[in-house]
Write a protein that holds these residues in place. Structure first.
Motif, PDB file in Angstrom:
ATOM      1  N   THR A 172      31.176  42.410  51.060  1.00  0.00           N
ATOM      2  CA  THR A 172      30.750  41.172  51.704  1.00  0.00           C
ATOM      3  C   THR A 172      31.618  40.863  52.907  1.00  0.00           C
ATOM      4  OG1 THR A 172      32.154  39.859  50.214  1.00  0.00           O
ATOM      5  CG2 THR A 172      29.842  40.112  49.599  1.00  0.00           C
ATOM      6  N   GLN A 173      31.003  40.219  53.884  1.00  0.00           N
ATOM      7  CA  GLN A 173      31.695  39.604  55.010  1.00  0.00           C
ATOM      8  C   GLN A 173      31.474  38.107  54.911  1.00  0.00           C
ATOM      9  OE1 GLN A 173      29.799  41.811  58.271  1.00  0.00           O
ATOM     10  NE2 GLN A 173      31.744  42.832  58.631  1.00  0.00           N
ATOM     11  N   ASP A 174      32.560  37.352  54.875  1.00  0.00           N
ATOM     12  CA  ASP A 174      32.487  35.918  54.591  1.00  0.00           C
ATOM     13  C   ASP A 174      33.458  35.183  55.500  1.00  0.00           C
ATOM     14  OD1 ASP A 174      32.414  33.377  53.502  1.00  0.00           O
ATOM     15  OD2 ASP A 174      33.355  33.935  51.608  1.00  0.00           O
ATOM     16  N   THR A 175      32.952  34.166  56.189  1.00  0.00           N
ATOM     17  CA  THR A 175      33.808  33.320  57.017  1.00  0.00           C
ATOM     18  C   THR A 175      33.680  31.883  56.545  1.00  0.00           C
ATOM     19  OG1 THR A 175      33.443  34.772  58.917  1.00  0.00           O
ATOM     20  CG2 THR A 175      34.363  32.603  59.372  1.00  0.00           C
ATOM     21  N   GLY A 226      37.455  29.223  59.624  1.00  0.00           N
ATOM     22  CA  GLY A 226      37.428  30.450  60.401  1.00  0.00           C
ATOM     23  C   GLY A 226      38.138  31.611  59.730  1.00  0.00           C
ATOM     24  N   THR A 227      38.522  31.417  58.475  1.00  0.00           N
ATOM     25  CA  THR A 227      39.211  32.471  57.729  1.00  0.00           C
ATOM     26  C   THR A 227      38.208  33.511  57.246  1.00  0.00           C
ATOM     27  OG1 THR A 227      40.852  30.875  56.970  1.00  0.00           O
ATOM     28  CG2 THR A 227      40.721  32.961  55.782  1.00  0.00           C
ATOM     29  N   GLU A 228      38.500  34.784  57.497  1.00  0.00           N
ATOM     30  CA  GLU A 228      37.649  35.858  57.010  1.00  0.00           C
ATOM     31  C   GLU A 228      38.087  36.264  55.608  1.00  0.00           C
ATOM     32  OE1 GLU A 228      37.238  39.141  59.630  1.00  0.00           O
ATOM     33  OE2 GLU A 228      36.497  37.922  61.301  1.00  0.00           O
ATOM     34  N   LEU A 229      37.120  36.283  54.698  1.00  0.00           N
ATOM     35  CA  LEU A 229      37.402  36.588  53.295  1.00  0.00           C
ATOM     36  C   LEU A 229      36.558  37.780  52.860  1.00  0.00           C
ATOM     37  CD1 LEU A 229      37.323  32.896  52.053  1.00  0.00           C
ATOM     38  CD2 LEU A 229      39.359  34.284  52.376  1.00  0.00           C
ATOM     39  N   ASN A 230      36.710  38.892  53.555  1.00  0.00           N
ATOM     40  CA  ASN A 230      35.927  40.076  53.227  1.00  0.00           C
ATOM     41  C   ASN A 230      36.378  40.651  51.883  1.00  0.00           C
ATOM     42  OD1 ASN A 230      34.770  39.691  55.735  1.00  0.00           O
ATOM     43  ND2 ASN A 230      36.127  41.153  56.741  1.00  0.00           N
ATOM     44  N   ILE A 237      26.748  43.374  41.166  1.00  0.00           N
ATOM     45  CA  ILE A 237      26.866  43.106  42.596  1.00  0.00           C
ATOM     46  C   ILE A 237      27.245  41.641  42.737  1.00  0.00           C
ATOM     47  CG2 ILE A 237      25.613  42.901  44.787  1.00  0.00           C
ATOM     48  CD1 ILE A 237      23.951  45.312  43.925  1.00  0.00           C
ATOM     49  N   ASN A 238      28.350  41.384  43.429  1.00  0.00           N
ATOM     50  CA  ASN A 238      28.871  40.025  43.569  1.00  0.00           C
ATOM     51  C   ASN A 238      28.232  39.365  44.786  1.00  0.00           C
ATOM     52  OD1 ASN A 238      30.398  37.698  43.941  1.00  0.00           O
ATOM     53  ND2 ASN A 238      32.307  38.671  43.295  1.00  0.00           N
ATOM     54  N   LEU A 239      27.400  38.361  44.553  1.00  0.00           N
ATOM     55  CA  LEU A 239      26.673  37.700  45.636  1.00  0.00           C
ATOM     56  C   LEU A 239      27.489  36.642  46.356  1.00  0.00           C
ATOM     57  CD1 LEU A 239      23.165  37.230  43.966  1.00  0.00           C
ATOM     58  CD2 LEU A 239      23.998  39.148  45.329  1.00  0.00           C
ATOM     59  N   SER A 240      28.634  36.249  45.787  1.00  0.00           N
ATOM     60  CA  SER A 240      29.461  35.202  46.409  1.00  0.00           C
ATOM     61  C   SER A 240      30.802  35.725  46.898  1.00  0.00           C
ATOM     62  CB  SER A 240      29.669  34.035  45.438  1.00  0.00           C
ATOM     63  OG  SER A 240      30.162  34.479  44.191  1.00  0.00           O
ATOM     64  N   GLY A 241      31.030  37.022  46.816  1.00  0.00           N
ATOM     65  CA  GLY A 241      32.238  37.611  47.369  1.00  0.00           C
ATOM     66  C   GLY A 241      33.493  37.139  46.679  1.00  0.00           C
ATOM     67  N   SER A 242      34.562  36.973  47.456  1.00  0.00           N
ATOM     68  CA  SER A 242      35.856  36.612  46.875  1.00  0.00           C
ATOM     69  C   SER A 242      36.003  35.123  46.621  1.00  0.00           C
ATOM     70  CB  SER A 242      36.989  37.081  47.798  1.00  0.00           C
ATOM     71  OG  SER A 242      36.919  36.432  49.054  1.00  0.00           O
ATOM     72  N   ALA A 243      35.108  34.310  47.173  1.00  0.00           N
ATOM     73  CA  ALA A 243      35.181  32.849  46.995  1.00  0.00           C
ATOM     74  C   ALA A 243      34.163  32.404  45.968  1.00  0.00           C
ATOM     75  CB  ALA A 243      34.933  32.139  48.323  1.00  0.00           C
ATOM     76  N   HIS A 255      31.086  28.271  53.146  1.00  0.00           N
ATOM     77  CA  HIS A 255      31.102  29.721  53.325  1.00  0.00           C
ATOM     78  C   HIS A 255      29.758  30.219  53.833  1.00  0.00           C
ATOM     79  CE1 HIS A 255      34.987  30.581  51.337  1.00  0.00           C
ATOM     80  NE2 HIS A 255      34.721  29.436  50.728  1.00  0.00           N
ATOM     81  N   ASN A 256      29.823  31.113  54.814  1.00  0.00           N
ATOM     82  CA  ASN A 256      28.660  31.780  55.385  1.00  0.00           C
ATOM     83  C   ASN A 256      28.850  33.268  55.112  1.00  0.00           C
ATOM     84  OD1 ASN A 256      26.577  32.760  56.990  1.00  0.00           O
ATOM     85  ND2 ASN A 256      27.721  32.504  58.889  1.00  0.00           N
ATOM     86  N   LEU A 257      28.104  33.803  54.128  1.00  0.00           N
ATOM     87  CA  LEU A 257      28.383  35.132  53.585  1.00  0.00           C
ATOM     88  C   LEU A 257      27.211  36.083  53.803  1.00  0.00           C
ATOM     89  CD1 LEU A 257      30.028  36.028  50.235  1.00  0.00           C
ATOM     90  CD2 LEU A 257      27.685  36.811  50.638  1.00  0.00           C
TER      91      LEU A 257
END
Length: 208
Positions: free
Chosen positions: A99-102, A106-110, A119-125, A169-171
């Motif tokens: 995932t690419q998540d901002t 403005g922090t990137e949480l890839n 499959i994780n639909l929400s990423g690390s957040a 979050h915009n993921l």
């Protein structure tokens, strides 16, 4: 371009939710769009999981639209698994995702995972559990799930509040199940507990 303010973030969230739900008055999307056929829908109410079955070769692409999926636990992760066979059997191995998540700051949480059980639909957040923050809304697309000769690919995007400081979050993400076995079902669930509420829609993507 102009700065992406908190007000514009809220407008983006509202527009994304309206598009996912197929609401009247939703903003038009530029360009030619593939027609969607609604196949099934479900409403969560303290649900352990939402399952869509009878996936077959009628369509070579399927979409799942998720609208305001609210978790019981704060900062919970929304997962996807596939089912195989007539049961179906929900598979717990051979998933890959990234995932690419901002967030608002403005922090990137890839993030990503390989050879895992979902499959994780929400990423690390994780997703915030406060009802007024509207849970998770997004769209998942699966490509050629009925094939018995290739692995199964997914793309997805979502918007939600959560993580450290309950940031917006915009993921965007993608995933794969490393198996040629035909997919006959999809399952969506939160990692730690139930889905309090939310609406879910399954579409087949028509190409003509």
């Amino acid at each position: 371009g102009s700065l992406l303010t908190s007000t514009k973030m809220t407008q983006l969230y509202d527009n994304f939710t309206a598009l996912a739900e197929g609401a009247s008055g939703a903003p038009a999307m530029a360009g030619k769009q593939s027609a969607l056929t609604l196949l099934a829908s479900a409403t969560a109410s303290a649900s352990a999981a939402i399952d869509f079955t009878d996936i077959n070769g009628t369509y070579d692409e399927y979409e799942i639209h998720i609208v305001n999926a609210l978790p019981t636990n704060d900062n919970d992760s929304l997962y996807l698994r596939v089912g195989t066979g007539g049961g179906p059997t929900y598979e717990t191995t051979l998933y890959y995702w990234s995932t690419q998540d901002t967030d608002t700051a403005g922090t990137e949480l890839n993030a990503g995972g390989g050879n895992v059980g979902f499959i994780n639909l929400s990423g690390s957040a994780g997703v915030d559990s406060v009802a007024s923050n509207a849970g998770y809304s997004g769209v998942v697309r699966c490509f050629n799930p009925a094939s018995v000769s290739i692995d199964k690919g997914f793309t997805y995007s979502g918007v939600f509040f959560g993580g450290s400081g309950d940031q917006f979050h915009n993921l965007h993400g993608a995933g794969m199940r490393d198996s040629a076995t035909a997919v006959t079902a999809f399952r969506l669930f939160y990692a730690a507990n139930n889905i309090v509420s939310g609406k879910f829609y399954l579409y087949g993507v028509r190409k003509s």
